[in-house]
Design a protein around this motif. Structure first.
Motif, PDB file in Angstrom:
ATOM      1  N   PRO A  30       6.669  -8.095  11.062  1.00  0.00           N
ATOM      2  CA  PRO A  30       7.647  -7.006  10.935  1.00  0.00           C
ATOM      3  C   PRO A  30       6.965  -5.693  10.567  1.00  0.00           C
ATOM      4  CG  PRO A  30       8.362  -8.963   9.729  1.00  0.00           C
ATOM      5  CD  PRO A  30       6.951  -9.211  10.154  1.00  0.00           C
ATOM      6  N   PRO A  31       7.517  -4.559  11.011  1.00  0.00           N
ATOM      7  CA  PRO A  31       6.929  -3.261  10.653  1.00  0.00           C
ATOM      8  C   PRO A  31       6.810  -3.119   9.137  1.00  0.00           C
ATOM      9  CG  PRO A  31       8.627  -2.996  12.325  1.00  0.00           C
ATOM     10  CD  PRO A  31       8.707  -4.418  11.859  1.00  0.00           C
ATOM     11  N   SER A  32       5.684  -2.579   8.700  1.00  0.00           N
ATOM     12  CA  SER A  32       5.425  -2.428   7.271  1.00  0.00           C
ATOM     13  C   SER A  32       4.909  -1.025   7.012  1.00  0.00           C
ATOM     14  CB  SER A  32       4.395  -3.462   6.810  1.00  0.00           C
ATOM     15  OG  SER A  32       3.815  -3.093   5.584  1.00  0.00           O
ATOM     16  N   GLU A  33       5.521  -0.337   6.063  1.00  0.00           N
ATOM     17  CA  GLU A  33       5.102   1.029   5.755  1.00  0.00           C
ATOM     18  C   GLU A  33       3.675   1.059   5.233  1.00  0.00           C
ATOM     19  OE1 GLU A  33       6.515   4.852   3.019  1.00  0.00           O
ATOM     20  OE2 GLU A  33       7.809   3.099   3.237  1.00  0.00           O
ATOM     21  N   VAL A  34       3.310   0.082   4.398  1.00  0.00           N
ATOM     22  CA  VAL A  34       1.967   0.085   3.829  1.00  0.00           C
ATOM     23  C   VAL A  34       0.914  -0.119   4.919  1.00  0.00           C
ATOM     24  CG1 VAL A  34       1.958  -2.401   3.270  1.00  0.00           C
ATOM     25  CG2 VAL A  34       0.522  -0.842   1.974  1.00  0.00           C
ATOM     26  N   MET A  35       1.216  -0.961   5.915  1.00  0.00           N
ATOM     27  CA  MET A  35       0.272  -1.173   7.009  1.00  0.00           C
ATOM     28  C   MET A  35       0.223   0.038   7.931  1.00  0.00           C
ATOM     29  SD  MET A  35      -1.966  -3.240   8.311  1.00  0.00           S
ATOM     30  CE  MET A  35      -1.662  -4.952   7.845  1.00  0.00           C
ATOM     31  N   GLN A  36       1.373   0.611   8.219  1.00  0.00           N
ATOM     32  CA  GLN A  36       1.402   1.798   9.075  1.00  0.00           C
ATOM     33  C   GLN A  36       0.638   2.957   8.445  1.00  0.00           C
ATOM     34  OE1 GLN A  36       5.636   2.264   9.616  1.00  0.00           O
ATOM     35  NE2 GLN A  36       5.714   0.868  11.363  1.00  0.00           N
ATOM     36  N   ASP A  37       0.788   3.121   7.132  1.00  0.00           N
ATOM     37  CA  ASP A  37       0.063   4.190   6.441  1.00  0.00           C
ATOM     38  C   ASP A  37      -1.445   3.950   6.492  1.00  0.00           C
ATOM     39  OD1 ASP A  37       2.432   5.414   5.843  1.00  0.00           O
ATOM     40  OD2 ASP A  37       2.482   4.780   3.743  1.00  0.00           O
ATOM     41  N   ALA A  38      -1.854   2.685   6.315  1.00  0.00           N
ATOM     42  CA  ALA A  38      -3.283   2.369   6.343  1.00  0.00           C
ATOM     43  C   ALA A  38      -3.868   2.639   7.728  1.00  0.00           C
ATOM     44  CB  ALA A  38      -3.503   0.911   5.944  1.00  0.00           C
ATOM     45  N   ARG A  39      -3.151   2.244   8.763  1.00  0.00           N
ATOM     46  CA  ARG A  39      -3.644   2.471  10.126  1.00  0.00           C
ATOM     47  C   ARG A  39      -3.681   3.956  10.463  1.00  0.00           C
ATOM     48  NH1 ARG A  39      -0.238  -2.575  12.748  1.00  0.00           N
ATOM     49  NH2 ARG A  39      -1.831  -4.182  12.376  1.00  0.00           N
ATOM     50  N   ALA A  40      -2.671   4.685  10.017  1.00  0.00           N
ATOM     51  CA  ALA A  40      -2.652   6.126  10.282  1.00  0.00           C
ATOM     52  C   ALA A  40      -3.813   6.819   9.577  1.00  0.00           C
ATOM     53  CB  ALA A  40      -1.321   6.720   9.835  1.00  0.00           C
ATOM     54  N   GLY A  41      -4.090   6.417   8.341  1.00  0.00           N
ATOM     55  CA  GLY A  41      -5.207   7.009   7.612  1.00  0.00           C
ATOM     56  C   GLY A  41      -6.538   6.714   8.263  1.00  0.00           C
ATOM     57  N   ARG A  42      -6.689   5.487   8.740  1.00  0.00           N
ATOM     58  CA  ARG A  42      -7.931   5.135   9.435  1.00  0.00           C
ATOM     59  C   ARG A  42      -8.083   5.949  10.715  1.00  0.00           C
ATOM     60  NH1 ARG A  42      -8.313  -0.672  12.178  1.00  0.00           N
ATOM     61  NH2 ARG A  42      -6.675   0.355  13.362  1.00  0.00           N
ATOM     62  N   GLN A  43      -6.987   6.142  11.435  1.00  0.00           N
ATOM     63  CA  GLN A  43      -7.070   6.864  12.703  1.00  0.00           C
ATOM     64  C   GLN A  43      -7.477   8.315  12.497  1.00  0.00           C
ATOM     65  OE1 GLN A  43      -6.721   5.059  15.593  1.00  0.00           O
ATOM     66  NE2 GLN A  43      -7.702   6.899  16.430  1.00  0.00           N
ATOM     67  N   VAL A  44      -7.008   8.918  11.419  1.00  0.00           N
ATOM     68  CA  VAL A  44      -7.417  10.296  11.111  1.00  0.00           C
ATOM     69  C   VAL A  44      -8.935  10.367  10.960  1.00  0.00           C
ATOM     70  CG1 VAL A  44      -7.339  12.097   9.341  1.00  0.00           C
ATOM     71  CG2 VAL A  44      -5.227  10.985  10.083  1.00  0.00           C
ATOM     72  N   GLY A  92      -6.060  -5.897  -4.142  1.00  0.00           N
ATOM     73  CA  GLY A  92      -5.410  -5.882  -2.838  1.00  0.00           C
ATOM     74  C   GLY A  92      -5.760  -7.098  -2.003  1.00  0.00           C
ATOM     75  N   ILE A  93      -7.049  -7.398  -1.893  1.00  0.00           N
ATOM     76  CA  ILE A  93      -7.468  -8.504  -1.032  1.00  0.00           C
ATOM     77  C   ILE A  93      -7.043  -9.844  -1.619  1.00  0.00           C
ATOM     78  CG2 ILE A  93      -9.766  -8.980  -1.976  1.00  0.00           C
ATOM     79  CD1 ILE A  93      -8.858  -8.599   1.754  1.00  0.00           C
ATOM     80  N   ALA A  94      -6.879  -9.919  -2.933  1.00  0.00           N
ATOM     81  CA  ALA A  94      -6.471 -11.173  -3.566  1.00  0.00           C
ATOM     82  C   ALA A  94      -5.055 -11.580  -3.184  1.00  0.00           C
ATOM     83  CB  ALA A  94      -6.585 -11.056  -5.084  1.00  0.00           C
ATOM     84  N   ARG A  95      -4.295 -10.676  -2.586  1.00  0.00           N
ATOM     85  CA  ARG A  95      -2.924 -10.991  -2.184  1.00  0.00           C
ATOM     86  C   ARG A  95      -2.847 -11.627  -0.798  1.00  0.00           C
ATOM     87  NH1 ARG A  95       1.315  -6.439  -4.000  1.00  0.00           N
ATOM     88  NH2 ARG A  95       2.678  -8.169  -3.391  1.00  0.00           N
ATOM     89  N   GLU A 154      -0.134  -6.658   2.019  1.00  0.00           N
ATOM     90  CA  GLU A 154      -0.940  -5.754   1.198  1.00  0.00           C
ATOM     91  C   GLU A 154      -2.430  -6.012   1.379  1.00  0.00           C
ATOM     92  OE1 GLU A 154       3.119  -5.766  -0.397  1.00  0.00           O
ATOM     93  OE2 GLU A 154       1.719  -7.367   0.164  1.00  0.00           O
ATOM     94  N   ALA A 155      -2.806  -7.274   1.583  1.00  0.00           N
ATOM     95  CA  ALA A 155      -4.217  -7.587   1.817  1.00  0.00           C
ATOM     96  C   ALA A 155      -4.665  -7.061   3.175  1.00  0.00           C
ATOM     97  CB  ALA A 155      -4.445  -9.095   1.731  1.00  0.00           C
ATOM     98  N   GLY A 156      -3.823  -7.230   4.186  1.00  0.00           N
ATOM     99  CA  GLY A 156      -4.163  -6.694   5.502  1.00  0.00           C
ATOM    100  C   GLY A 156      -4.315  -5.190   5.480  1.00  0.00           C
ATOM    101  N   ALA A 157      -3.440  -4.513   4.735  1.00  0.00           N
ATOM    102  CA  ALA A 157      -3.535  -3.056   4.624  1.00  0.00           C
ATOM    103  C   ALA A 157      -4.814  -2.647   3.900  1.00  0.00           C
ATOM    104  CB  ALA A 157      -2.311  -2.509   3.898  1.00  0.00           C
TER     105      ALA A 157
END
Length: 326
Positions: free
Chosen positions: A64-78, A147-150, A155-158
């Motif tokens: 499902p769409p996730s704001e935390v994942m979308q934010d992480a991907r957007a930040g990486r793309q910048v 983060g990764i411990a989750r 949250e870990a994927g993000a």
């Protein structure tokens, strides 16, 4: 033994319908005793170029769409989209040791946590790729353990995506520093496959040793870090390989093996393209990986990844080796 709450795992039928008839283990060279270069099996820049391309595309729609994942991907793309500075001036004349010592400033500034330099080896290139540069600088950035411990939660994927972005930023920063001194330099970033597979050169230049879970284990960073690199002809001094006795440790340890939901981690080393090494079963791992934001359980549970544990484990292994040699 404590029951694994993620077992048994049954992949979703719609994902399995997209898998090709060709095994990813065959693409990776599992069971092969002769050397050959690696082939891109996943994370191709163009999914149409690989047999598992349809599955790679499905990964982005599986959860499902996730704001935390979308934010992480957007930040990486910048970071990925940021331009590199032009090469300026004549190539600076510096001693090889001074070049390599200069990388310490990026660690001190928190741009990355580890650096190393390897002489470029064609064996690290994916089949069909070519590079002209003689040096590969490898950079490591550590996950936030909370983060990764989750894993396998989103949250870990993000957190993984954030660190891929940070690793890309580190590679661009180092490349820019080299370019400002008159030398060509090209960043190598992930997770999309480029010309080079980064784990072998990272091992060659002192990052650590391969663990049972297929990731590098390092005393300072554990198994919880991401890699990037910089290709250049600037005459950096090479950094040496380091060994800590990880093979023996992993042979006796079953933590990641028991924690893996699809049971993809083997108890023994296997032959892969002419090298006997630890190997994670691609065909078992990928379906769970795709359905859980990239999983990450194996590196999260690795004893070396717990903050403050790695150095004491390394010291213990060193004492054990000294007693054995004595």
């Amino acid at each position: 033994m404590k029951r694994n709450p993620h077992r048994p795992f049954t992949p979703r039928p719609e994902q399995m319908a997209l898998h090709p008839g060709l095994s990813g283990n065959d693409i990776n060279g599992l069971g092969e005793r002769a050397f050959r270069r690696p082939e891109v099996v996943y994370w191709a820049k163009d999914p149409d170029d690989i047999p598992h391309g349809a599955v790679q595309r499905w990964f982005y729609t599986a959860n499902p769409p996730s704001e935390v994942m979308q934010d992480a991907r957007a930040g990486r793309q910048v970071i990925l989209d940021a331009p590199l500075p032009e090469v300026t001036g004549a190539p600076a004349a510096r001693a090889p040791g001074d070049w390599t010592a200069g990388l310490a400033s990026f660690v001190e500034a928190g741009v990355c946590e580890m650096t190393g330099v390897a002489e470029m080896d064609p064996a690290w290139l994916f089949e069909g790729a070519e590079v002209a540069q003689s040096r590969l600088i490898v950079l490591g950035v550590q996950h936030d353990y909370a983060g990764i411990a989750r894993a396998p939660e989103v949250e870990a994927g993000a957190e993984v995506i954030r660190q891929y972005g940070r690793a890309a930023g580190a590679a661009k920063a180092v490349a820019g520093w080299i370019r400002a001194q008159g030398w060509e330099a090209e960043p190598v970033t992930g997770p999309m496959a480029g010309e080079i597979t980064l784990i072998p050169p990272a091992i060659a230049c002192g990052f650590g040793e391969l663990g049972k879970h297929g990731s590098i284990i390092n005393p300072e960073l554990g198994a919880s870090f991401r890699l990037s690199g910089v290709l250049t002809d600037a005459p950096f001094a090479l950094t040496p390989r380091r060994a800590f006795g990880i093979d023996a440790f992993c042979m006796a340890c079953r933590v990641c093996e028991d924690a893996c939901p699809p049971e993809a981690i083997a108890p023994d080393k296997q032959w892969v393209r002419g090298v006997e090494k630890w190997y994670v079963d691609f065909d078992r791992c990928l379906p769970y990986f795709n359905e859980t934001h990239g999983c990450g359980i194996c590196i999260a549970v690795c004893p070396w990844s717990r903050p403050g544990v790695g150095l004491s484990l390394a010291a213990k292994l060193a004492r054990r080796a000294a007693r054995k040699d004595g």
